[in-house]
Design an enzyme around this catalytic site. Structure first.
Site, short mmCIF file in Angstrom:
data_model
loop_
_atom_site.label_atom_id
_atom_site.label_comp_id
_atom_site.label_asym_id
_atom_site.label_seq_id
_atom_site.Cartn_x
_atom_site.Cartn_y
_atom_site.Cartn_z
N SER A 189 4.23 -9.70 2.61
CA SER A 189 4.03 -8.34 2.12
C SER A 189 5.32 -7.52 2.27
O SER A 189 6.33 -7.86 1.68
CB SER A 189 2.83 -7.73 2.85
N ASP A 234 -6.06 -10.54 -3.84
CA ASP A 234 -5.33 -9.65 -2.93
C ASP A 234 -5.57 -8.21 -3.39
O ASP A 234 -5.24 -7.86 -4.53
CB ASP A 234 -3.83 -10.01 -2.99
N HIS A 247 -5.18 -10.89 1.10
CA HIS A 247 -3.88 -10.54 1.68
C HIS A 247 -3.79 -10.95 3.16
O HIS A 247 -2.77 -10.73 3.79
CB HIS A 247 -3.71 -9.02 1.57
N1 LIG Z 1 -4.10 -1.71 8.13
C1 LIG Z 1 -4.31 -1.82 6.71
C2 LIG Z 1 -4.03 -3.19 6.23
C3 LIG Z 1 -2.58 -3.46 6.22
C4 LIG Z 1 -2.32 -4.91 6.04
O1 LIG Z 1 -3.07 -5.62 5.36
N2 LIG Z 1 -1.28 -5.35 6.66
C5 LIG Z 1 -0.92 -6.73 6.53
C6 LIG Z 1 0.54 -6.80 6.11
S1 LIG Z 1 0.87 -5.78 4.71
C7 LIG Z 1 -1.10 -7.43 7.85
O2 LIG Z 1 -0.49 -8.46 8.07
N3 LIG Z 1 -1.91 -6.88 8.73
C8 LIG Z 1 -2.09 -7.37 10.06
C9 LIG Z 1 -2.94 -8.62 10.18
O3 LIG Z 1 -3.64 -9.00 9.24
O4 LIG Z 1 -2.88 -9.22 11.26
C10 LIG Z 1 -5.72 -1.47 6.39
O5 LIG Z 1 -6.40 -1.07 7.31
O6 LIG Z 1 -6.10 -1.58 5.23
#
Ligand SMILES: N[C@@H](CCC(=O)N[C@@H](CS)C(=O)NCC(=O)O)C(=O)O
Length: 299
Positions: free
Chosen positions: A161, A241, A276
């Protein structure tokens, strides 16, 4: 460099480190996985273990991918080390998103060198990740006549991402000097100047002058980078995604490379049913590991 924790994982060890960074002027955390080959008595003395740098996405610390991407199995299989940097400077004195959102500020440094206040003081993530951190790791691990790990030459870069964006950006900016020998990405933001996540970050860190944004935008950079050899960029993205249409837009990179030396050398694999999350990332880590192992001369 200070060891915070050391854990056995697969056949090697995950080392959780922290250090004072001259670039960010903060303390930074970084995780390093040393594969089983690092600990093997018979590992050839004149051979350094190559590394793959994995840049994480929004909201992540070095732990997300360390715990959920399962790179460690692949690192043992091929004999590479992994470096998991943090996604931004952190701390009470570090400016954050005025709106308190998770897509800017702490946990969302976008791997650029900020020029705008109040961010410029600490958000120097480009220099940190691509210059200072590898030098610091080299100095720390390869001391006392022991030089088993290669943080400076045989190095590949990948990420997820925002980190997929950071990986492609760093690869292209360092391409002429062969800074990285291989590049791939999971669900990257390929054209930050054109999408909401990127525009918010670039405005905040780089200011309103769009010419400055082009310096960090893969879709602009790639047009001015002459590809050599058989170099390719490997990208996976899930068709389920939730960020695909608004923020990732991998088709824009394919459009950008038309009629350039990168045409047919950027491979975007859109995989059905994947979102995602790290269920997506971990599923395709083995394919990316094989791609990098090949480019790093391990297979
Ligand atoms: N925190 C956001 C999501 C953000 C997100 O999906 N971040 C990805 C990278 S862009 C990630 O790797 N999040 C941490 C994880 O899944 O461990 C939400 O609440 O919607």
């Amino acid at each position: 460099m200070k060891v915070i924790k050391e854990l056995s994982a697969c056949g090697g060890r995950l080392i959780k480190l922290s250090h004072d960074s001259a670039s960010t002027k903060t303390n930074m955390n970084v995780n390093v996985y040393l594969p089983k080959q690092y600990y093997a008595q018979e590992y050839p003395r004149n051979k350094r273990i190559p590394t793959i740098v994995y840049l994480s996405g929004l909201t992540c610390t070095p732990d997300n991918a360390s715990e959920k991407a399962f790179w460690q199995f692949q690192a043992d299989k091929y004999g590479f080390a992994m470096v998991f940097p943090d996604t931004s400077p952190r701390g009470e004195s570090v400016a954050n998103d005025p709106e308190g959102s998770w897509d800017f500020g702490q946990g969302a440094g976008f791997y650029v060198n900020a020029t705008q206040q109040p961010y410029a003081q600490h958000y120097q993530m480009y220099d940190y990740v691509h210059k200072e951190l590898p030098q610091t790791l080299d100095a720390y691990f390869n001391k006392d006549g022991v030089a088993k790990l290669d943080f400076l030459d045989k190095v590949a870069i990948t990420g997820h991402s925002m980190g997929g964006y950071g990986a492609i950006c760093g690869y292209l900016k360092g391409y002429a000097g062969k800074r990285y020998k291989s590049c791939s990405a999971f669900a990257p933001i390929v054209n930050p100047s054109k999408v909401a996540w990127g525009q918010k970050a670039f405005k905040g860190y780089l200011g309103n002058e769009r010419a400055q944004w082009q310096e960090y935008d893969p879709c602009a950079l790639i047009k001015n980078v002459q590809r050599t050899g058989d170099d390719k960029i490997l990208i996976h993205v899930g068709d389920a995604d939730p960020f695909l249409e608004e923020h990732l837009k991998p088709e824009l990179l394919l459009e950008a490379v038309k009629c350039t030396s990168w045409e047919n050398h950027v491979q975007v694999k859109k995989v059905h049913g994947f979102d995602h999350s790290y269920y997506f990332v971990s599923t395709f880590v083995p394919e990316h590991a094989e791609f990098h192992a090949h480019n790093l001369g391990l297979i």
